[in-house]
Design an enzyme around this catalytic site. Sequence first.
Site, PDB file in Angstrom:
ATOM      1  N   GLY A 220       0.782  -1.162   0.050  1.00  0.00           N
ATOM      2  CA  GLY A 220       0.099  -0.023  -0.079  1.00  0.00           C
ATOM      3  C   GLY A 220       0.991   1.237  -0.122  1.00  0.00           C
TER       4      GLY A 220
ATOM      5  CD  GLU B  28       1.365  -9.102   1.551  1.00  0.00           C
ATOM      6  OE1 GLU B  28       1.800 -10.164   1.775  1.00  0.00           O
ATOM      7  OE2 GLU B  28       0.070  -8.961   1.503  1.00  0.00           O
ATOM      8  N   PRO B  29       5.003  -4.779  -0.136  1.00  0.00           N
ATOM      9  CG  PRO B  29       6.586  -3.127  -0.006  1.00  0.00           C
ATOM     10  CD  PRO B  29       6.514  -4.438   0.204  1.00  0.00           C
TER      11      PRO B  29
ATOM     12  CE1 TYR C 104      -8.140   1.040  -9.877  1.00  0.00           C
ATOM     13  CE2 TYR C 104      -6.243   0.917 -11.209  1.00  0.00           C
ATOM     14  CZ  TYR C 104      -6.941   0.106 -10.393  1.00  0.00           C
ATOM     15  OH  TYR C 104      -6.968  -1.236 -10.348  1.00  0.00           O
TER      16      TYR C 104
ATOM     17  CB  CYS D 252     -13.238   1.287 -30.456  1.00  0.00           C
ATOM     18  SG  CYS D 252     -12.110   0.925 -31.875  1.00  0.00           S
ATOM     19  CD  GLU D 253     -14.231   0.763 -23.943  1.00  0.00           C
ATOM     20  OE1 GLU D 253     -14.521   1.400 -22.868  1.00  0.00           O
ATOM     21  OE2 GLU D 253     -14.152  -0.551 -23.791  1.00  0.00           O
TER      22      GLU D 253
END
Length: 408
Positions: free
Chosen positions: A222, A261-262, A304, A330-331
Amino acid sequence: MQKPAPFPEILARIHRSASTPTYVYFERTIRKQVERLRAALDHVPSRLLYAMKANSHPRVMKLFLEQGVGVDAVSPGELLLALRVGFSPESVLFSANNMTDAEMHFAQSQGALLNIGELSRLEAYGEAYPGSKVCARLNPEVGAGHHAHVITAGADSKFGIPVRKMPEIQATCRQYDLELVGLHQHIGSGIPDPATLWKAVSVMLDAARACPALTFVNLGGGLGVPYEPESAPLDLLDFSAQFGEAMQAYSGEHGAEIWFEPGRFFVAESGVLLVTVTTVKDNGDRCFAGVDSGMGHLVRPAMYGSYHEIVNLTNPSGVPRIYDVVGNICETGDRFARDRSIPEIREGDCLAILDTGAYGISMASEYNLRPLPAEVWVPEDNPARFRTITERRSPAQMVAELMRRSLD
Ligand code: LLP
Protein backbone atom coordinates in the site's frame (compact mmCIF):
# COMPACT_ATOMS: atom_id res chain seq x y z
CA MET A 1 6.72 21.66 -14.13
CA GLN A 2 7.13 18.18 -15.56
CA LYS A 3 8.71 15.10 -14.01
CA PRO A 4 11.82 14.20 -16.00
CA ALA A 5 12.08 10.85 -17.78
CA PRO A 6 14.86 8.58 -16.47
CA PHE A 7 17.82 8.20 -18.88
CA PRO A 8 16.12 9.98 -21.82
CA GLU A 9 19.00 9.16 -24.19
CA ILE A 10 18.67 5.42 -23.41
CA LEU A 11 14.90 5.62 -23.89
CA ALA A 12 15.43 7.31 -27.28
CA ARG A 13 17.78 4.49 -28.30
CA ILE A 14 15.28 1.88 -27.17
CA HIS A 15 12.61 3.67 -29.18
CA ARG A 16 14.77 3.45 -32.27
CA SER A 17 15.73 -0.19 -31.82
CA ALA A 18 12.63 -1.78 -30.29
CA SER A 19 9.90 0.47 -31.74
CA THR A 20 6.68 0.82 -29.77
CA PRO A 21 4.62 0.16 -27.75
CA THR A 22 7.29 -1.00 -25.31
CA TYR A 23 7.54 -1.17 -21.55
CA VAL A 24 11.03 -0.39 -20.25
CA TYR A 25 12.17 -1.34 -16.73
CA PHE A 26 15.19 0.13 -14.96
CA GLU A 27 16.82 -2.40 -12.63
CA ARG A 28 18.49 0.37 -10.67
CA THR A 29 15.19 1.87 -9.50
CA ILE A 30 13.88 -1.42 -8.14
CA ARG A 31 17.10 -2.08 -6.23
CA LYS A 32 17.04 1.44 -4.80
CA GLN A 33 13.46 1.06 -3.55
CA VAL A 34 14.24 -2.24 -1.82
CA GLU A 35 17.26 -0.62 -0.16
CA ARG A 36 15.19 2.41 0.93
CA LEU A 37 12.58 0.27 2.66
CA ARG A 38 15.19 -1.99 4.23
CA ALA A 39 17.03 1.06 5.60
CA ALA A 40 13.80 2.45 7.09
CA LEU A 41 13.23 -0.87 8.87
CA ASP A 42 16.79 -1.66 9.85
CA HIS A 43 16.08 -1.46 13.59
CA VAL A 44 12.99 -3.70 13.34
CA PRO A 45 13.28 -7.49 12.93
CA SER A 46 11.56 -7.56 9.58
CA ARG A 47 11.13 -9.35 6.29
CA LEU A 48 10.05 -8.07 2.90
CA LEU A 49 7.82 -9.84 0.40
CA TYR A 50 7.04 -8.62 -3.11
CA ALA A 51 3.38 -8.45 -4.19
CA MET A 52 4.03 -9.99 -7.60
CA LYS A 53 0.67 -8.93 -9.01
CA ALA A 54 2.28 -5.52 -9.57
CA ASN A 55 4.60 -6.94 -12.23
CA SER A 56 5.27 -10.64 -12.55
CA HIS A 57 7.80 -10.65 -15.38
CA PRO A 58 10.29 -13.44 -14.54
CA ARG A 59 13.20 -10.99 -14.91
CA VAL A 60 11.63 -8.69 -12.33
CA MET A 61 10.90 -11.64 -10.04
CA LYS A 62 14.51 -12.86 -10.29
CA LEU A 63 15.76 -9.51 -9.07
CA PHE A 64 13.66 -9.87 -5.91
CA LEU A 65 14.91 -13.44 -5.48
CA GLU A 66 18.52 -12.22 -5.71
CA GLN A 67 17.81 -9.60 -3.06
CA GLY A 68 16.36 -12.08 -0.57
CA VAL A 69 12.81 -10.72 -0.83
CA GLY A 70 9.96 -13.26 -0.55
CA VAL A 71 6.67 -13.30 -2.48
CA ASP A 72 3.01 -12.55 -1.91
CA ALA A 73 1.16 -14.81 -4.38
CA VAL A 74 -2.62 -14.62 -4.79
CA SER A 75 -3.42 -17.38 -7.29
CA PRO A 76 -2.13 -20.80 -8.32
CA GLY A 77 -0.62 -19.16 -11.40
CA GLU A 78 1.35 -16.68 -9.30
CA LEU A 79 2.48 -19.42 -6.93
CA LEU A 80 3.62 -21.62 -9.81
CA LEU A 81 5.52 -18.80 -11.45
CA ALA A 82 7.26 -17.86 -8.18
CA LEU A 83 8.38 -21.47 -7.73
CA ARG A 84 9.49 -21.72 -11.37
CA VAL A 85 11.60 -18.58 -10.96
CA GLY A 86 13.33 -20.26 -8.01
CA PHE A 87 11.63 -18.99 -4.85
CA SER A 88 11.45 -21.64 -2.15
CA PRO A 89 7.91 -22.59 -1.03
CA GLU A 90 8.74 -21.22 2.44
CA SER A 91 9.37 -17.78 0.99
CA VAL A 92 5.88 -17.56 -0.54
CA LEU A 93 2.73 -16.49 1.30
CA PHE A 94 -0.39 -17.67 -0.54
CA SER A 95 -3.26 -15.18 -0.14
CA ALA A 96 -5.90 -16.23 -2.68
CA ASN A 97 -9.21 -14.45 -2.44
CA ASN A 98 -12.39 -16.61 -2.47
CA MET A 99 -10.06 -19.60 -2.29
CA THR A 100 -11.45 -22.83 -3.76
CA ASP A 101 -10.82 -26.27 -2.30
CA ALA A 102 -8.62 -27.06 -5.30
CA GLU A 103 -6.53 -23.90 -4.75
CA MET A 104 -6.16 -24.69 -1.05
CA HIS A 105 -4.98 -28.27 -1.77
CA PHE A 106 -2.64 -27.03 -4.48
CA ALA A 107 -0.95 -24.38 -2.32
CA GLN A 108 -0.63 -26.88 0.54
CA SER A 109 0.90 -29.49 -1.75
CA GLN A 110 3.49 -26.95 -2.93
CA GLY A 111 4.53 -26.17 0.65
CA ALA A 112 3.48 -22.49 0.75
CA LEU A 113 2.00 -21.00 3.91
CA LEU A 114 -1.70 -20.23 3.44
CA ASN A 115 -3.03 -16.82 4.38
CA ILE A 116 -6.75 -17.26 4.99
CA GLY A 117 -9.25 -14.41 5.03
CA GLU A 118 -12.55 -16.22 5.62
CA LEU A 119 -13.69 -18.18 8.69
CA SER A 120 -15.35 -20.85 6.52
CA ARG A 121 -12.06 -21.41 4.64
CA LEU A 122 -10.12 -21.58 7.91
CA GLU A 123 -12.52 -24.27 9.03
CA ALA A 124 -12.14 -26.18 5.74
CA TYR A 125 -8.36 -25.89 6.02
CA GLY A 126 -8.44 -27.17 9.61
CA GLU A 127 -10.57 -30.15 8.59
CA ALA A 128 -8.27 -31.00 5.68
CA TYR A 129 -4.92 -30.30 7.34
CA PRO A 130 -5.24 -30.43 11.15
CA GLY A 131 -2.05 -29.55 13.00
CA SER A 132 -0.75 -27.26 10.21
CA LYS A 133 0.67 -23.78 10.44
CA VAL A 134 -1.55 -21.00 9.12
CA CYS A 135 -1.76 -17.24 8.73
CA ALA A 136 -5.04 -15.31 9.13
CA ARG A 137 -5.85 -12.23 7.10
CA LEU A 138 -7.63 -9.68 9.28
CA ASN A 139 -9.71 -6.71 8.35
CA PRO A 140 -8.57 -4.09 10.85
CA GLU A 141 -11.71 -2.11 9.94
CA VAL A 142 -9.63 0.86 8.78
CA GLY A 143 -9.04 1.11 5.02
CA ALA A 144 -7.32 3.55 2.66
CA GLY A 145 -6.21 3.84 -0.95
CA HIS A 146 -5.78 6.14 -3.96
CA HIS A 147 -9.25 5.18 -5.26
CA ALA A 148 -12.36 3.54 -3.78
CA HIS A 149 -11.71 0.45 -5.95
CA VAL A 150 -8.43 -0.32 -4.18
CA ILE A 151 -9.42 0.13 -0.53
CA THR A 152 -9.20 -3.37 0.89
CA ALA A 153 -10.30 -3.03 4.49
CA GLY A 154 -13.15 -1.40 6.37
CA ALA A 155 -16.85 -2.18 6.46
CA ASP A 156 -17.26 -2.08 2.65
CA SER A 157 -14.45 -4.47 1.90
CA LYS A 158 -14.73 -8.16 1.06
CA PHE A 159 -11.23 -8.87 2.35
CA GLY A 160 -10.11 -10.47 5.59
CA ILE A 161 -11.82 -11.54 8.78
CA PRO A 162 -13.03 -8.60 10.88
CA VAL A 163 -10.61 -8.12 13.75
CA ARG A 164 -13.47 -8.32 16.28
CA LYS A 165 -13.81 -11.98 15.25
CA MET A 166 -10.38 -12.84 16.64
CA PRO A 167 -11.99 -15.13 19.28
CA GLU A 168 -13.63 -17.21 16.50
CA ILE A 169 -10.31 -17.46 14.64
CA GLN A 170 -8.63 -18.69 17.78
CA ALA A 171 -11.44 -21.14 18.55
CA THR A 172 -11.22 -22.64 15.04
CA CYS A 173 -7.45 -22.93 15.36
CA ARG A 174 -7.83 -24.68 18.72
CA GLN A 175 -10.50 -27.03 17.35
CA TYR A 176 -8.24 -28.25 14.54
CA ASP A 177 -4.93 -27.83 16.33
CA LEU A 178 -3.88 -25.22 13.76
CA GLU A 179 -0.83 -23.19 14.70
CA LEU A 180 -1.59 -19.53 14.06
CA VAL A 181 1.90 -18.36 13.10
CA GLY A 182 0.99 -15.15 11.30
CA LEU A 183 -1.50 -12.32 11.18
CA HIS A 184 -1.89 -10.36 7.95
CA GLN A 185 -3.52 -7.18 6.78
CA HIS A 186 -3.53 -5.25 3.53
CA ILE A 187 -5.73 -2.19 3.91
CA GLY A 188 -5.41 -0.74 0.42
CA SER A 189 -3.13 0.45 -2.34
CA GLY A 190 -1.50 3.84 -2.88
CA ILE A 191 -2.38 4.93 0.65
CA PRO A 192 -2.29 8.73 0.53
CA ASP A 193 -1.77 9.32 4.23
CA PRO A 194 0.53 7.06 6.28
CA ALA A 195 -1.43 8.08 9.39
CA THR A 196 -4.29 5.79 8.28
CA LEU A 197 -1.86 2.94 7.82
CA TRP A 198 -0.62 3.66 11.30
CA LYS A 199 -4.15 3.35 12.76
CA ALA A 200 -4.47 -0.07 11.15
CA VAL A 201 -1.00 -1.11 12.32
CA SER A 202 -1.86 -0.34 15.93
CA VAL A 203 -5.08 -2.38 15.64
CA MET A 204 -2.99 -5.26 14.24
CA LEU A 205 -0.35 -5.07 16.95
CA ASP A 206 -3.07 -5.12 19.62
CA ALA A 207 -4.62 -8.19 17.99
CA ALA A 208 -1.19 -9.80 17.73
CA ARG A 209 -0.52 -9.41 21.46
CA ALA A 210 -3.37 -11.86 22.07
CA CYS A 211 -1.71 -14.57 19.93
CA PRO A 212 1.43 -15.85 21.65
CA ALA A 213 2.54 -18.32 18.95
CA LEU A 214 2.93 -15.74 16.17
CA THR A 215 6.20 -15.66 14.31
CA PHE A 216 5.21 -12.68 12.15
CA VAL A 217 2.75 -9.87 11.65
CA ASN A 218 2.39 -8.95 7.97
CA LEU A 219 1.34 -5.32 7.54
CA GLY A 220 0.70 -5.65 3.80
CA GLY A 221 1.59 -3.28 0.99
CA GLY A 222 0.00 0.00 0.00
CA LEU A 223 2.95 2.41 0.21
CA GLY A 224 2.43 5.19 -2.32
CA VAL A 225 4.77 6.67 -4.93
CA PRO A 226 4.80 10.26 -6.26
CA TYR A 227 3.05 10.03 -9.64
CA GLU A 228 2.42 13.76 -9.98
CA PRO A 229 5.22 16.33 -10.33
CA GLU A 230 4.11 18.19 -7.22
CA SER A 231 3.66 15.12 -5.00
CA ALA A 232 6.45 14.32 -2.57
CA PRO A 233 7.97 10.84 -2.23
CA LEU A 234 6.93 8.89 0.83
CA ASP A 235 9.00 10.11 3.77
CA LEU A 236 10.41 6.81 4.95
CA LEU A 237 12.37 8.39 7.77
CA ASP A 238 9.18 9.85 9.13
CA PHE A 239 7.46 6.51 8.52
CA SER A 240 10.08 4.65 10.53
CA ALA A 241 10.09 7.37 13.22
CA GLN A 242 6.31 7.01 13.57
CA PHE A 243 5.94 3.25 13.33
CA GLY A 244 9.41 1.95 14.11
CA GLU A 245 9.25 2.23 17.86
CA ALA A 246 5.92 0.44 18.22
CA MET A 247 6.96 -2.31 15.79
CA GLN A 248 10.28 -2.71 17.57
CA ALA A 249 8.57 -2.82 20.97
CA TYR A 250 6.08 -5.46 19.83
CA SER A 251 8.80 -7.49 18.19
CA GLY A 252 11.03 -7.25 21.26
CA GLU A 253 8.24 -8.41 23.59
CA HIS A 254 7.04 -11.28 21.42
CA GLY A 255 9.98 -12.30 19.25
CA ALA A 256 7.85 -12.03 16.09
CA GLU A 257 8.97 -10.42 12.83
CA ILE A 258 7.24 -7.55 11.09
CA TRP A 259 6.61 -8.20 7.39
CA PHE A 260 5.70 -5.83 4.59
CA GLU A 261 4.62 -6.86 1.09
CA PRO A 262 4.60 -3.86 -1.25
CA GLY A 263 4.12 -4.09 -4.99
CA ARG A 264 3.83 -0.54 -6.30
CA PHE A 265 6.51 0.96 -4.03
CA PHE A 266 9.12 -1.46 -5.38
CA VAL A 267 8.40 -1.35 -9.10
CA ALA A 268 6.14 1.55 -10.19
CA GLU A 269 8.88 4.09 -10.72
CA SER A 270 11.12 1.61 -12.53
CA GLY A 271 8.81 1.44 -15.55
CA VAL A 272 8.22 3.61 -18.61
CA LEU A 273 5.76 2.88 -21.41
CA LEU A 274 7.12 4.14 -24.72
CA VAL A 275 4.53 4.96 -27.37
CA THR A 276 4.62 6.67 -30.75
CA VAL A 277 2.28 9.46 -31.82
CA THR A 278 0.37 8.37 -34.90
CA THR A 279 -2.18 11.19 -35.17
CA VAL A 280 -2.40 14.81 -34.05
CA LYS A 281 -5.96 16.08 -34.39
CA ASP A 282 -6.67 19.70 -33.57
CA ASN A 283 -10.43 20.12 -33.31
CA GLY A 284 -10.23 23.75 -32.29
CA ASP A 285 -11.48 23.40 -28.75
CA ARG A 286 -9.43 20.28 -28.05
CA CYS A 287 -6.20 18.89 -29.45
CA PHE A 288 -5.85 15.11 -29.42
CA ALA A 289 -2.50 13.35 -29.60
CA GLY A 290 -3.32 9.78 -30.64
CA VAL A 291 -0.75 7.06 -29.95
CA ASP A 292 -0.07 3.44 -30.95
CA SER A 293 -1.11 2.04 -27.54
CA GLY A 294 -4.14 2.37 -25.32
CA MET A 295 -6.12 1.31 -22.28
CA GLY A 296 -5.47 -2.34 -23.07
CA HIS A 297 -1.78 -1.76 -22.33
CA LEU A 298 -2.11 0.66 -19.42
CA VAL A 299 -5.58 0.68 -17.91
CA ARG A 300 -4.90 2.76 -14.78
CA PRO A 301 -5.92 6.16 -16.25
CA ALA A 302 -9.20 4.74 -17.67
CA MET A 303 -9.94 2.60 -14.63
CA TYR A 304 -9.05 4.90 -11.74
CA GLY A 305 -8.45 8.28 -13.40
CA SER A 306 -4.80 7.79 -12.45
CA TYR A 307 -2.16 10.36 -13.31
CA HIS A 308 0.95 9.30 -15.22
CA GLU A 309 3.47 11.89 -16.33
CA ILE A 310 3.90 12.04 -20.12
CA VAL A 311 7.18 13.30 -21.55
CA ASN A 312 7.80 14.15 -25.20
CA LEU A 313 11.15 12.48 -25.74
CA THR A 314 11.51 13.59 -29.35
CA ASN A 315 10.73 17.27 -28.88
CA PRO A 316 11.58 18.07 -25.24
CA SER A 317 12.13 21.79 -25.87
CA GLY A 318 9.02 22.34 -28.01
CA VAL A 319 6.57 25.05 -26.99
CA PRO A 320 4.09 23.49 -24.54
CA ARG A 321 0.46 23.09 -25.63
CA ILE A 322 -2.55 21.53 -24.00
CA TYR A 323 -3.34 18.00 -25.21
CA ASP A 324 -5.57 15.04 -24.58
CA VAL A 325 -3.30 12.05 -25.08
CA VAL A 326 -5.54 9.25 -26.33
CA GLY A 327 -5.11 5.58 -27.19
CA ASN A 328 -6.06 3.49 -30.21
CA ILE A 329 -8.90 1.53 -28.56
CA CYS A 330 -12.51 2.01 -29.61
CA GLU A 331 -13.68 3.61 -26.37
CA THR A 332 -13.90 7.26 -25.42
CA GLY A 333 -12.49 6.50 -21.97
CA ASP A 334 -9.28 5.38 -23.65
CA ARG A 335 -7.35 8.44 -22.57
CA PHE A 336 -3.91 8.55 -20.95
CA ALA A 337 -4.16 12.25 -20.03
CA ARG A 338 -6.64 15.10 -20.32
CA ASP A 339 -5.82 18.79 -20.67
CA ARG A 340 -2.13 18.10 -20.19
CA SER A 341 0.55 20.66 -20.99
CA ILE A 342 3.27 18.92 -23.04
CA PRO A 343 6.00 20.32 -25.34
CA GLU A 344 4.58 20.44 -28.89
CA ILE A 345 3.66 16.95 -30.07
CA ARG A 346 4.16 16.03 -33.72
CA GLU A 347 3.19 12.86 -35.55
CA GLY A 348 6.07 10.39 -35.18
CA ASP A 349 7.19 11.74 -31.80
CA CYS A 350 7.97 9.27 -29.05
CA LEU A 351 6.19 9.80 -25.74
CA ALA A 352 7.32 8.28 -22.45
CA ILE A 353 4.51 7.48 -20.00
CA LEU A 354 6.22 7.38 -16.62
CA ASP A 355 5.88 5.32 -13.46
CA THR A 356 4.21 2.43 -15.23
CA GLY A 357 6.25 -0.44 -13.77
CA ALA A 358 3.43 -1.48 -11.40
CA TYR A 359 -0.01 -2.59 -12.59
CA GLY A 360 0.92 -1.76 -16.20
CA ILE A 361 1.73 -4.94 -18.10
CA SER A 362 0.26 -7.08 -15.31
CA MET A 363 -3.21 -5.63 -15.96
CA ALA A 364 -2.80 -5.47 -19.75
CA SER A 365 -5.04 -7.20 -22.26
CA GLU A 366 -5.28 -7.71 -26.00
CA TYR A 367 -8.60 -5.87 -26.15
CA ASN A 368 -9.48 -4.88 -29.74
CA LEU A 369 -6.98 -7.62 -30.67
CA ARG A 370 -4.00 -5.37 -30.28
CA PRO A 371 -0.89 -7.36 -29.28
CA LEU A 372 0.73 -6.62 -25.92
CA PRO A 373 3.76 -4.30 -25.76
CA ALA A 374 7.32 -5.58 -25.88
CA GLU A 375 9.34 -5.34 -22.64
CA VAL A 376 12.93 -4.16 -22.29
CA TRP A 377 15.25 -4.49 -19.30
CA VAL A 378 17.86 -1.86 -18.50
CA PRO A 379 20.59 -3.39 -16.30
CA GLU A 380 21.99 -1.34 -13.45
CA ASP A 381 25.69 -1.87 -14.18
CA ASN A 382 25.49 -0.82 -17.83
CA PRO A 383 22.24 0.85 -18.91
CA ALA A 384 23.48 1.06 -22.49
CA ARG A 385 23.28 -2.74 -22.62
CA PHE A 386 19.50 -2.87 -22.46
CA ARG A 387 17.86 -6.00 -23.78
CA THR A 388 14.43 -7.21 -24.85
CA ILE A 389 12.89 -9.50 -22.26
CA THR A 390 9.53 -9.97 -24.01
CA GLU A 391 9.02 -9.87 -27.76
CA ARG A 392 6.02 -8.04 -29.10
CA ARG A 393 3.87 -10.45 -31.11
CA SER A 394 2.66 -9.43 -34.54
CA PRO A 395 -1.11 -9.39 -35.17
CA ALA A 396 -0.59 -12.49 -37.34
CA GLN A 397 1.15 -14.37 -34.49
CA MET A 398 -1.55 -13.33 -32.07
CA VAL A 399 -4.34 -14.51 -34.38
CA ALA A 400 -2.54 -17.79 -35.10
CA GLU A 401 -2.37 -18.44 -31.32
CA LEU A 402 -6.05 -17.56 -30.92
CA MET A 403 -7.02 -20.01 -33.66
CA ARG A 404 -4.79 -22.70 -32.16
CA ARG A 405 -6.49 -22.39 -28.77
CA SER A 406 -9.99 -22.32 -30.19
CA LEU A 407 -11.70 -25.70 -30.00
CA ASP A 408 -14.24 -24.83 -32.62
N1 LLP B 1 -0.80 -7.48 -0.61
C1 LLP B 1 -2.02 -7.81 -1.03
C2 LLP B 1 -2.75 -8.89 -0.39
C3 LLP B 1 -2.60 -7.10 -2.11
O1 LLP B 1 -3.82 -7.42 -2.52
C4 LLP B 1 -1.87 -6.07 -2.72
C5 LLP B 1 -2.45 -5.29 -3.82
C6 LLP B 1 -0.57 -5.78 -2.26
C7 LLP B 1 -0.07 -6.51 -1.19
C8 LLP B 1 0.31 -4.74 -2.87
O2 LLP B 1 -0.23 -3.46 -2.82
P1 LLP B 1 0.66 -2.22 -3.28
O3 LLP B 1 1.87 -2.17 -2.41
O4 LLP B 1 1.04 -2.46 -4.69
O5 LLP B 1 -0.22 -1.05 -3.12
N2 LLP B 1 -4.45 -2.13 -9.73
C9 LLP B 1 -4.36 -1.12 -8.69
C10 LLP B 1 -3.72 -1.66 -7.44
C11 LLP B 1 -4.43 -2.87 -6.86
C12 LLP B 1 -3.70 -3.49 -5.70
C13 LLP B 1 -4.30 -4.79 -5.31
N3 LLP B 1 -3.66 -5.42 -4.21
C14 LLP B 1 -3.60 0.09 -9.25
O6 LLP B 1 -3.17 0.05 -10.39
O7 LLP B 1 -3.50 1.10 -8.57
